[in-house]
Design a protein around this motif. Sequence first.
Motif, PDB file in Angstrom:
ATOM      1  N   VAL A 244       0.787  -1.230  -0.199  1.00 58.49           N
ATOM      2  CA  VAL A 244       0.066   0.041  -0.073  1.00 58.49           C
ATOM      3  C   VAL A 244       0.811   1.380  -0.225  1.00 58.49           C
ATOM      4  N   GLY A 245       1.691   1.432   0.897  1.00 54.77           N
ATOM      5  CA  GLY A 245       2.625   2.678   0.836  1.00 54.77           C
ATOM      6  C   GLY A 245       3.357   2.848  -0.300  1.00 54.77           C
ATOM      7  N   HIS A 246       3.938   1.872  -0.967  1.00 50.16           N
ATOM      8  CA  HIS A 246       4.768   2.289  -2.249  1.00 50.16           C
ATOM      9  C   HIS A 246       3.669   2.501  -3.294  1.00 50.16           C
ATOM     10  N   ALA A 247       2.475   1.688  -3.416  1.00 48.22           N
ATOM     11  CA  ALA A 247       1.570   2.102  -4.404  1.00 48.22           C
ATOM     12  C   ALA A 247       0.971   3.467  -4.105  1.00 48.22           C
ATOM     13  N   LEU A 248       0.922   3.498  -3.182  1.00 50.03           N
ATOM     14  CA  LEU A 248       0.467   5.245  -2.758  1.00 50.03           C
ATOM     15  C   LEU A 248       1.040   6.322  -3.396  1.00 50.03           C
ATOM     16  N   LYS A 249       2.598   6.241  -3.093  1.00 49.58           N
ATOM     17  CA  LYS A 249       3.415   7.195  -4.090  1.00 49.58           C
ATOM     18  C   LYS A 249       3.091   7.000  -5.404  1.00 49.58           C
ATOM     19  N   MET A 250       2.912   5.883  -5.950  1.00 50.09           N
ATOM     20  CA  MET A 250       2.581   5.913  -7.307  1.00 50.09           C
ATOM     21  C   MET A 250       1.398   6.473  -7.719  1.00 50.09           C
ATOM     22  N   ALA A 251       0.205   6.346  -7.037  1.00 52.36           N
ATOM     23  CA  ALA A 251      -0.959   6.853  -7.388  1.00 52.36           C
ATOM     24  C   ALA A 251      -1.177   8.189  -7.185  1.00 52.36           C
ATOM     25  N   GLU A 252      -0.634   8.746  -6.084  1.00 49.07           N
ATOM     26  CA  GLU A 252      -0.506  10.228  -5.804  1.00 49.07           C
ATOM     27  C   GLU A 252       0.237  11.056  -6.835  1.00 49.07           C
ATOM     28  N   GLY A 253       1.634  10.387  -7.070  1.00 45.31           N
ATOM     29  CA  GLY A 253       2.553  11.125  -8.104  1.00 45.31           C
ATOM     30  C   GLY A 253       1.881  11.083  -9.672  1.00 45.31           C
ATOM     31  N   GLU A 289      -1.538   2.535  10.211  1.00 47.94           N
ATOM     32  CA  GLU A 289      -1.999   3.912  11.044  1.00 47.94           C
ATOM     33  C   GLU A 289      -1.766   5.064  10.094  1.00 47.94           C
ATOM     34  N   TYR A 290      -0.588   5.151   9.439  1.00 49.40           N
ATOM     35  CA  TYR A 290      -0.449   6.298   8.605  1.00 49.40           C
ATOM     36  C   TYR A 290      -0.993   6.435   7.245  1.00 49.40           C
ATOM     37  N   TYR A 291      -1.199   5.138   6.463  1.00 49.21           N
ATOM     38  CA  TYR A 291      -1.934   5.144   5.256  1.00 49.21           C
ATOM     39  C   TYR A 291      -3.036   4.800   5.335  1.00 49.21           C
ATOM     40  N   ALA A 292      -3.872   4.373   6.211  1.00 51.96           N
ATOM     41  CA  ALA A 292      -5.248   4.137   6.410  1.00 51.96           C
ATOM     42  C   ALA A 292      -6.214   5.151   5.702  1.00 51.96           C
ATOM     43  N   PRO A 293      -5.898   6.343   6.071  1.00 56.60           N
ATOM     44  CA  PRO A 293      -6.739   7.587   5.739  1.00 56.60           C
ATOM     45  C   PRO A 293      -6.945   7.700   3.976  1.00 56.60           C
ATOM     46  N   SER A 294      -5.820   7.071   3.339  1.00 57.32           N
ATOM     47  CA  SER A 294      -5.711   7.114   1.678  1.00 57.32           C
ATOM     48  C   SER A 294      -6.361   5.964   1.354  1.00 57.32           C
ATOM     49  N   VAL A 295      -6.797   4.897   1.903  1.00 57.50           N
ATOM     50  CA  VAL A 295      -7.097   3.584   1.401  1.00 57.50           C
ATOM     51  C   VAL A 295      -8.639   3.430   1.742  1.00 57.50           C
ATOM     52  N   ARG A 296      -9.099   2.910   0.684  1.00 56.66           N
ATOM     53  CA  ARG A 296     -10.477   2.243   0.714  1.00 56.66           C
ATOM     54  C   ARG A 296     -10.618   0.891   0.751  1.00 56.66           C
ATOM     55  N   GLU A 353     -12.107   8.879  -5.090  1.00 59.22           N
ATOM     56  CA  GLU A 353     -11.979   9.425  -3.580  1.00 59.22           C
ATOM     57  C   GLU A 353     -10.735   8.948  -2.766  1.00 59.22           C
ATOM     58  N   HIS A 354     -10.260   7.731  -2.946  1.00 55.37           N
ATOM     59  CA  HIS A 354      -9.308   7.401  -2.322  1.00 55.37           C
ATOM     60  C   HIS A 354      -8.223   6.963  -3.317  1.00 55.37           C
ATOM     61  N   PRO A 355      -6.910   7.400  -3.142  1.00 52.87           N
ATOM     62  CA  PRO A 355      -5.906   6.924  -4.036  1.00 52.87           C
ATOM     63  C   PRO A 355      -5.741   5.562  -4.148  1.00 52.87           C
ATOM     64  N   ILE A 356      -6.045   4.689  -3.068  1.00 49.33           N
ATOM     65  CA  ILE A 356      -6.018   3.151  -3.237  1.00 49.33           C
ATOM     66  C   ILE A 356      -7.147   2.523  -2.616  1.00 49.33           C
ATOM     67  N   GLU A 357      -7.316   1.472  -3.341  1.00 52.62           N
ATOM     68  CA  GLU A 357      -8.703   0.965  -3.046  1.00 52.62           C
ATOM     69  C   GLU A 357      -8.022  -0.657  -3.239  1.00 52.62           C
ATOM     70  N   LEU A 358      -8.763  -1.320  -1.826  1.00 49.98           N
ATOM     71  CA  LEU A 358      -8.445  -2.885  -1.890  1.00 49.98           C
ATOM     72  C   LEU A 358      -9.903  -3.432  -1.749  1.00 49.98           C
ATOM     73  N   VAL A 359     -10.044  -4.342  -2.851  1.00 52.53           N
ATOM     74  CA  VAL A 359     -11.474  -4.962  -3.134  1.00 52.53           C
ATOM     75  C   VAL A 359     -11.491  -6.243  -3.212  1.00 52.53           C
TER      76      VAL A 359
END
Length: 359
Positions: A244-253, A289-296, A353-359
């Motif tokens: 999630v953390g590394h993918a978030l950098k990709m999604a946000e950038g 804890e840190y990345y949860a707000p950016s993940v659905r 809404e969220h840059p990362i989704e786990l479905v």
Amino acid sequence: MSKPKDNNPSQGGLIRLTARCTAADCAGKLGPADLSAVLARLDLPSHPDLLVGISTGDDAGVLRLSDDLAIVNTIDFFTPVVDDPFTYGQISAAGALSGVYAMGGLPRTALNIVCWPQTGLPNEMLAEILRGAAEKAREAGVVIVGGHTVANENEEVKFGMAVTGVIDPHRIVRNVGARAGDALVLTKALGTGILMTAFKRDHLTDEPYQAAVRSMTQLNAAAASAMLKYDVHAATAIMGFGLVGHALKMAEGSAVTIVFEESDLPLLPGVLEQCRAGMIPGGGQRNREYYAPSVRISDEVSDEIAAIAFDPQTSGGLLIAIPDQQSLALLAELHNCGHRDAAIVGRVTPRREHPIELV
């Protein structure tokens, strides 16, 4: 549960390197919240030839030397995840080299970084760590040109490498640039943080231990070579901040949303069982804890898979964003070159809404 024995002939398996560290490997790195707070106080480096700096949290820095040549610099060092010093050296080297491979570069030289206790461990063990790293460097065609040591007052061991590689300035693979419609290919299975936490707590049997070691010692060289044959839009190495953390950098950038499919995530043997047994590393908890707000996370996703998505990886695989129509060909090539666990794990969509989704 019976604990797998490391192959450590010189010490008869009596000295446990993992018992001397409070957190193993990438689970013990500075948490993303603390790191972000520190970096926010700094002025980002700037230079006309600095092609890749720290602004997007990429895997390595790139500095242009000429129109057709740039150097790639990265560093990684960490505490032991295994007790066998030779294997620890191999894992450390493979992890350090991944930053260059993720950019599409070719690693050429490395410097060893050693933090070694002043007392309590025989120097023969350090020699085995260096020997393991040297073997993996030779496999990669990398020349170790020197290093630096620090004598610790405490018992913790740390080892790693600073790596320099070369790259064509016009063919740099960034962790940004993913496009809506891309498929996401992951080259290694997930779960090393959880499994190595179980190992440290004497809760892991031999089969999952060996599978994790094989994954962590596998170079990302073949995967990098394979991806460069295709129209890769972005790539990153999955390490201490988890999938999630590394993918978030990709999604946000990239100003997109990355959607991971629970059923498509490749998992190392035994990781689900160890997750249910509570073998969650501290680094995984900090990541969540840190990345949860950016993940659905969908209600249908199991608690175990959610935990694994945040699990800090040691020498993990590459996450590659590639046009969907090329993804199956890349996947077949990855399987043929030794990345048997490689899988298409998700897709890239327009930003939601969220840059990362786990479905």
